[in-house]
Design an enzyme around this catalytic site. Structure first.
Site, PDB file in Angstrom:
ATOM      1  N   ASP A  44     -22.904  -2.766  15.167  1.00 50.98           N
ATOM      2  CA  ASP A  44     -21.483  -2.788  15.500  1.00 50.98           C
ATOM      3  C   ASP A  44     -20.630  -2.785  14.246  1.00 50.98           C
ATOM      4  OD1 ASP A  44     -21.631  -2.603  18.161  1.00 50.98           O
ATOM      5  OD2 ASP A  44     -21.439  -4.762  18.577  1.00 50.98           O
ATOM      6  N   ASP A  83     -24.525  -5.455  10.985  1.00 47.76           N
ATOM      7  CA  ASP A  83     -25.305  -4.968  12.125  1.00 47.76           C
ATOM      8  C   ASP A  83     -24.749  -3.628  12.587  1.00 47.76           C
ATOM      9  OD1 ASP A  83     -22.932  -5.583  13.279  1.00 47.76           O
ATOM     10  OD2 ASP A  83     -23.704  -7.146  14.618  1.00 47.76           O
TER      11      ASP A  83
END
Ligand code: 1YM
Length: 637
Positions: A504, A502
């Site tokens: 992050d 993702d």
């Protein structure tokens, strides 16, 4: 007027046949990189003509259908008959291996590089190649097909302005050879063409893309590599205004150096020989580096800026925050080193030292205000070095492999054979557990790190070293850092970044890559750094869970299910969502995982992009992300 081809021409064809049999030997790969290599080969001939002082403009056109045209305004390839081959010089150059060097008239041949093999190789690997020469008020023309077979002799096809001279080459790479892709990438062409324009002061290079809406960019830098430094420092806050620009020539070797200091703590030094990058450095770089340290130390002590009891500046001190380009042109360069990208000519060291030191010293004396800013920067670097040494000693004393950070502990593997060992760098605790259970404990180690590690783009070595996460990485790798770096001590052959699929996760991976890029570049260059590819989707039906990497695989898999199957698709948010067995099977096990090797295709581009992504300034970052949707292509992540 077609010719009967005699036995000598058959021999020539055999020569080109060898190129078609083993293209990799001549252009490295037949992938995207090799495809673009063809363009460089043709441009090289135009650049040689510019370096010889005869051409001032080059045009590169991506035609509809992905043929390439290169046009220059040089003398035009000679149109006479070659006494040895009894064929026109043009045909000889385009059908004889290495003809360029042999038949050319000396000067600086750029084709001394990695695969510098010339026009005949391009011809051998093209389904069609046409040469036009503008000379004597005539347009001479010859066409080759299917790997370098001339369709006719060189002939005059038209008249032109009697003042016009130059060469135009159009080629279409052979899809039988370039099976991966025959589509040219505008950004790859642009990046190198811009670099060539920087490296050849005053030369105009135009890039035109005729495939969709016509696009055209003109590159011409009257201040040469100084303007390259301006560009590289654009997002790095320069600390003094003038770009120091040194130009000199001795014994037919010309040297150009441009440099400027910025607020960062990194050193960005790029060197070139005859327009070819020399990432391994060599004598030109050594001469300039040596002179830089010596001149700054001399200036600082003479000006009483360096106190008597203070240690002199080290090389690292004076290179902190420097952006520097070194470019030499040498008639007979010798390349050494593992990848043959290190200049070996010993005479260059003292020539580079002499030319650079005289000019640099004069700059400092004539610009005391700017000199003072530079010396102050060197002084802080030197003081920080002393502090960093203390911090390093701390790392060492903590030492051993009893390694912990706030977030967890290195779970080492049992094998001590570094060539087999791997370390997974895992973010957060939820993933660390399954990773530890899912690994093969014999050769796979797991080091958990806390979410966002320190952004090294904004910190100096002493601060970097006082960061726990980073210390645990350094200690685990075993190589040491900075002047102590020793790759032979590397404890793991593969260093694998395993982050969530993702945003992050991508951010953490970029932070880690920035750290590796700035402090462990050789590990990237030598291919030790990898990114794991955790699956993005889970398809569940009945008791089966199937994981796939991306949307394409997802669709393929769904198509393979019988229409009655009731399934559920989960978009995986984190590694922690998988249990140990699933993580092993999808992401860690040698037989079933997919690893992406991190490569440094273009170090300068990476240097341009990292500060943008990781630096202080928000606006250029926002713009870059908008423009590129975070596609850091040249890192091949
Ligand atoms: C678009 C590609 O090939 N330009 C080009 C090539 C040559 C010359 C000029 C040239 C070189 C010399 C003398 C010399 C080449 N000539 C030869 C060879 N552009 C492009 N422009 N006259 C013209 O080196 O003495 C090889 S390349 F061998 F025929 F002289």
């Amino acid at each position: 007027m077609t010719n009967e081809y005699d036995s000598s021409s058959i021999q020539v064809l055999e020569g080109l046949e060898a190129v078609r049999k083993r293209p990799g030997m001549y252009i490295g790969t037949t992938g995207e990189r090799g495809l673009h290599h063809l363009v460089w080969e043709i441009i090289d001939n135009s650049i040689d003509e510019a370096l010889a002082g005869y051409a001032s403009a080059i045009e590169v056109i991506i035609e509809k259908g992905n043929a390439i045209t290169v046009i220059d305004n040089g003398r035009g390839i000679p149109v006479g008959i070659n006494s040895k081959t009894k064929k026109s010089t043009v045909e000889t150059v385009y059908t004889t291996l290495h003809a360029g060097g042999k038949f050319g008239g000396g000067g600086y041949k750029v084709s001394g590089g990695l695969h510098g093999v010339g026009a005949s190789v391009v011809n051998a690997l093209s389904e069609k190649l046409e040469v036009k020469i503008y000379k004597n008020g005539n347009i001479y023309y010859q066409k080759f097909i299917n790997g370098g077979n001339p369709t006719k002799d060189l002939e005059i096809i038209d008249e032109c302005d009697k003042n016009r001279t130059g060469t135009s080459v159009t080629f279409k790479p052979d899809p039988l050879i370039f099976t991966e892709t025959t589509i040219f990438n505008y950004d790859i062409l642009k990046s190198r063409i811009r670099e060539l324009a920087f490296l050849n002061r005053g030369l105009t290079i135009t890039l035109i893309d005729r495939r969709d809406d016509e696009k055209k960019e003109i590159f011409k830098y009257d201040n040469g590599i100084s303007e390259y430094v301006v560009l590289l420092n654009k997002n790095k806050n320069p600390i003094h205004e003038t770009i120091i620009d040194v130009v000199g020539i001795q014994d037919n070797i010309s040297l150009e150096v441009a440099l400027q200091y910025n607020e960062s703590y990194n050193s960005s030094i790029y060197s070139f020989v005859n327009n070819i990058t020399t990432p391994e450095g060599g004598t030109h770089e050594e001469g300039v580096r040596r002179a830089l340290t010596r001149v700054l130390n001399k200036y600082a002590s003479t000006a009483n800026l360096l106190k008597q009891n203070e240690e002199p500046f080290s090389g690292d001190d004076v290179r902190e925050g420097i952006t520097m380009i070194i470019s030499i042109k040498h008639p007979n360069p010798q390349f050494d080193g593992q990848t043959k990208t290190k200049l070996g000519n010993t005479e260059v060291r003292s020539i580079a030292d002499k030319i650079f030191s005289e000019n640099f010293e004069r700059f400092l004396l004539e610009n005391p205000d700017q000199a003072k800013k530079i010396i102050e920067k060197n002084l802080t670097a030197a003081r920080a070095r002393v502090a960093a040494k203390k911090a390093r000693e701390l790392t060492r004393r903590k030492g051993g492999l009893e390694l912990t950070n706030q977030w967890g502990k290195l779970t080492d593997c049992s094998s001590k054979d570094a060539s087999l060992c791997e370390i997974f760098i895992v973010e957060g605790d939820s993933a660390a557990g399954p990773a530890k259970q899912g690994r093969n404990s014999e050769f796979q180690a797991v080091l958990p790190i806390r979410g966002k590690i320190l952004n090294v783009e904004k910190a100096r070595l002493d601060k970097v070293l006082s960061n726990e996460e980073i210390r645990s990485l350094i200690t685990a790798f075993g190589t040491g850092i900075g002047e102590e770096f020793d790759i032979s001590k590397l404890r793991y052959n593969k260093i694998i970044i395993m982050t969530d699929a993702d945003v992050d996760g991508a951010h953490i991976r970029t932070l880690l890559l920035t750290f590796f890029y700035r402090y462990f570049k050789p590990l990237i260059e030598k291919g030790h750094i990898y990114a794991a590819q955790p699956p993005l989707f889970k398809i569940s039906y009945g008791k089966t869970n199937k994981y796939v990497l991306n949307e394409q695989e997802l669709n393929e898999y769904l198509d393979s299910l019988s229409p009655e199957t009731k399934y559920e698709i989960t978009r995986m948010k984190g590694l922690g969502e998988m249990d140990a067995r699933e993580l092993r099977e999808t992401t860690m096990h040698v037989d079933s995982r997919i690893l992406v090797k991190i490569t440094l295709e273009d170090a300068i581009l990476a240097d341009e992009i990292f500060p943008l992504l990781m630096g202080e300034e928000v606006e250029p970052r926002r713009k870059f992300i908008e423009d590129n949707a975070l596609n850091v292509k040249n890192l091949d992540v």
